[in-house]
Design a protein around this motif. Structure first.
Motif, PDB file in Angstrom:
ATOM      1  N   ARG A 296       0.849  -1.194   0.000  1.00 42.50           N
ATOM      2  CA  ARG A 296       0.000   0.000   0.000  1.00 42.50           C
ATOM      3  C   ARG A 296       0.880   1.238   0.000  1.00 42.50           C
ATOM      4  O   ARG A 296       1.943   1.262   0.626  1.00 42.50           O
ATOM      5  CB  ARG A 296      -0.946   0.021   1.206  1.00 42.50           C
ATOM      6  CG  ARG A 296      -2.026  -1.054   1.120  1.00 42.50           C
ATOM      7  CD  ARG A 296      -3.050  -0.935   2.231  1.00 42.50           C
ATOM      8  NE  ARG A 296      -4.054  -1.980   2.158  1.00 42.50           N
ATOM      9  CZ  ARG A 296      -5.182  -1.916   1.434  1.00 42.50           C
ATOM     10  NH1 ARG A 296      -5.443  -0.818   0.720  1.00 42.50           N
ATOM     11  NH2 ARG A 296      -6.045  -2.922   1.436  1.00 42.50           N
ATOM     12  N   ASN A 297       0.430   2.281  -0.727  1.00 42.66           N
ATOM     13  CA  ASN A 297       1.185   3.526  -0.758  1.00 42.66           C
ATOM     14  C   ASN A 297       0.814   4.389   0.446  1.00 42.66           C
ATOM     15  O   ASN A 297       0.058   3.956   1.331  1.00 42.66           O
ATOM     16  CB  ASN A 297       0.942   4.268  -2.073  1.00 42.66           C
ATOM     17  CG  ASN A 297      -0.526   4.634  -2.297  1.00 42.66           C
ATOM     18  OD1 ASN A 297      -1.316   4.698  -1.349  1.00 42.66           O
ATOM     19  ND2 ASN A 297      -0.896   4.862  -3.543  1.00 42.66           N
ATOM     20  N   GLU A 298       1.340   5.611   0.479  1.00 44.76           N
ATOM     21  CA  GLU A 298       1.113   6.478   1.635  1.00 44.76           C
ATOM     22  C   GLU A 298      -0.355   6.840   1.819  1.00 44.76           C
ATOM     23  O   GLU A 298      -0.791   7.150   2.930  1.00 44.76           O
ATOM     24  CB  GLU A 298       1.944   7.756   1.487  1.00 44.76           C
ATOM     25  CG  GLU A 298       3.452   7.503   1.561  1.00 44.76           C
ATOM     26  CD  GLU A 298       4.245   8.776   1.380  1.00 44.76           C
ATOM     27  OE1 GLU A 298       3.631   9.822   1.098  1.00 44.76           O
ATOM     28  OE2 GLU A 298       5.491   8.720   1.522  1.00 44.76           O
ATOM     29  N   ALA A 299      -1.122   6.790   0.718  1.00 44.74           N
ATOM     30  CA  ALA A 299      -2.552   7.094   0.800  1.00 44.74           C
ATOM     31  C   ALA A 299      -3.373   5.870   1.172  1.00 44.74           C
ATOM     32  O   ALA A 299      -4.600   5.944   1.253  1.00 44.74           O
ATOM     33  CB  ALA A 299      -3.036   7.663  -0.534  1.00 44.74           C
ATOM     34  N   GLY A 300      -2.706   4.725   1.381  1.00 43.53           N
ATOM     35  CA  GLY A 300      -3.412   3.511   1.749  1.00 43.53           C
ATOM     36  C   GLY A 300      -3.940   2.733   0.570  1.00 43.53           C
ATOM     37  O   GLY A 300      -4.656   1.736   0.746  1.00 43.53           O
ATOM     38  N   GLU A 301      -3.592   3.150  -0.642  1.00 44.86           N
ATOM     39  CA  GLU A 301      -4.078   2.463  -1.837  1.00 44.86           C
ATOM     40  C   GLU A 301      -3.157   1.294  -2.181  1.00 44.86           C
ATOM     41  O   GLU A 301      -1.953   1.360  -1.974  1.00 44.86           O
ATOM     42  CB  GLU A 301      -4.130   3.438  -3.018  1.00 44.86           C
ATOM     43  CG  GLU A 301      -5.006   4.640  -2.769  1.00 44.86           C
ATOM     44  CD  GLU A 301      -4.760   5.756  -3.781  1.00 44.86           C
ATOM     45  OE1 GLU A 301      -5.716   6.481  -4.095  1.00 44.86           O
ATOM     46  OE2 GLU A 301      -3.608   5.883  -4.249  1.00 44.86           O
TER      47      GLU A 301
END
Length: 371
Positions: A70-75
């Motif tokens: 997951r990236n920093e945005a939670g995606e």
């Protein structure tokens, strides 16, 4: 005129993509060990279906695993990771098919090139269909100039170099001018290129032989060792270039233009120079970091570095606007065996020049109007 090949994104609303299952994932149980049945990447764009959405890694390479993270945005996102760099708890994609039936799709034939000439295939018999010493490379040079001019302003150009350039006065001069004109964003080489280029800059020899007259100098076999010793005394290549006021050559051009050098060591090295990476896996990581966002890669007169670079370079990357574009990959060597070896290794397809690299680089400098 230059035109960027156009990427064709698969229509995921159509079959077989719409009904394809999510990819199977398995957790890594121990550092550096992939789960059984792991999927191994190629150089092509590879989509993985996760949570009903087809995802594409931003940075890829062949012979690695795909980790769902997951990236920093939670995606959800995909990371392509060498198996030795997997960590316990990573979620790895499983599957050995590439046609979407396991939620994995390899998109090999993905670029339309508006500049590509279509060959006339009406005749079953034709001469010189393979690339060899007899091939005409005139059009390839012209396309290379166009791509270099484009990517100087809209990309990242990485050069992979063997030591042959340091042995010729004109080749060194040509490469330095290419660097100073902004056509080089990084160079990957070994200890020998930097050592003999600095020897040429300070003593006008390479391995004790004059780089113009080819005359061997008395005690010339000491020259490269003396240079290595002096650079080590200075503490770094950069410090040596600046304190000695060196303005001549490939290394000096890089130092003065702020162009990064990745120098990967070998078992044969003398010295080596400070900054040469002696650990093979650390060197590989540094090379991959440099080439991961490259848009044009030119490999010249170094078989092992060329194969290594081809293995870690994907066929695609992303441009400044986030659109998918091809990576232009070139191999240059006087030996047809070397240029064909890259293809035999399953690496990214490349445009190959069968040419003496010293002549090649002078032709390129002249074609760019630098000499």
């Amino acid at each position: 005129m230059f035109a960027m090949p156009v990427y064709r994104t698969p229509d995921f609303s159509q079959e077989p993509f719409a009904s394809a299952p999510d990819a199977t994932l398995a957790e890594v149980e121990a550092d550096g060990i992939a789960p059984e049945g792991f999927h191994s990447t190629s150089v092509f764009p590879e989509y993985v279906k996760v949570g009903g959405t087809w995802l594409l890694p931003r940075h890829s390479r062949m012979d690695a695993s795909i980790v769902v993270a997951r990236n920093e945005a939670g995606e959800r996102m995909l990371r392509v990771v060498e198996n030795r760099n997997l960590r316990a708890g990573d979620l790895v994609v499983l599957g050995r098919t590439e046609d979407a039936e396991e939620g994995i799709y390899v998109h090999a034939d993905c670029f339309d090139d508006p500049c590509a000439e279509q060959a006339d295939r009406s005749d079953k018999f034709a001469f010189r269909q393979a690339r060899s010493r007899e091939t005409s490379f005139a059009r390839d040079y012209d396309r290379l100039y166009e791509r270099l001019r484009h990517d100087r302003d809209h990309g990242k150009i990485v050069w992979v170099m063997g030591p042959a350039f340091a042995f010729d006065a004109d080749a060194r001069r040509a490469m330095q001018r290419i660097i100073e004109a902004g056509f080089v964003d990084g160079i990957m080489a070994g200890n020998a290129l930097a050592t003999h280029d600095l020897e040429a800059a300070t003593l006008h020899t390479a391995l004790g032989q004059d780089i113009y007259t080819q005359q061997t100098q008395r005690n010339g076999h000491y020259n490269h060792l003396e240079v290595i010793n002096r650079v080590r005394r200075a503490g770094s290549i950069e410090a040596f270039v600046r304190t000695e006021g060196i303005e001549d050559g490939i290394v000096a051009g890089c130092v003065r233009q702020g162009v990064p050098l990745v120098l990967a060591g070998s078992i044969r090295d003398d010295g080596p120079l400070p900054g040469v990476i002696g650990d093979a896996y650390e060197a590989q990581a540094a090379m991959r970091a440099m080439v991961s966002d490259a848009t044009t890669v030119i490999c010249m007169a170094t078989m092992l570095h060329t194969i290594a670079t081809g293995n870690m370079t994907p066929s695609y990357t992303f441009d400044e606007q986030g659109a998918i574009r091809p990576v232009f990959f070139y191999t240059v060597d006087v030996s047809e065996f070397v240029t064909n070896k890259l293809l035999d290794r399953g690496s990214v397809s490349a445009t190959s020049f069968i040419a003496n690299v010293q002549n090649f680089i002078v032709i390129v400098a002249k074609g760019l109007g630098l000499m």
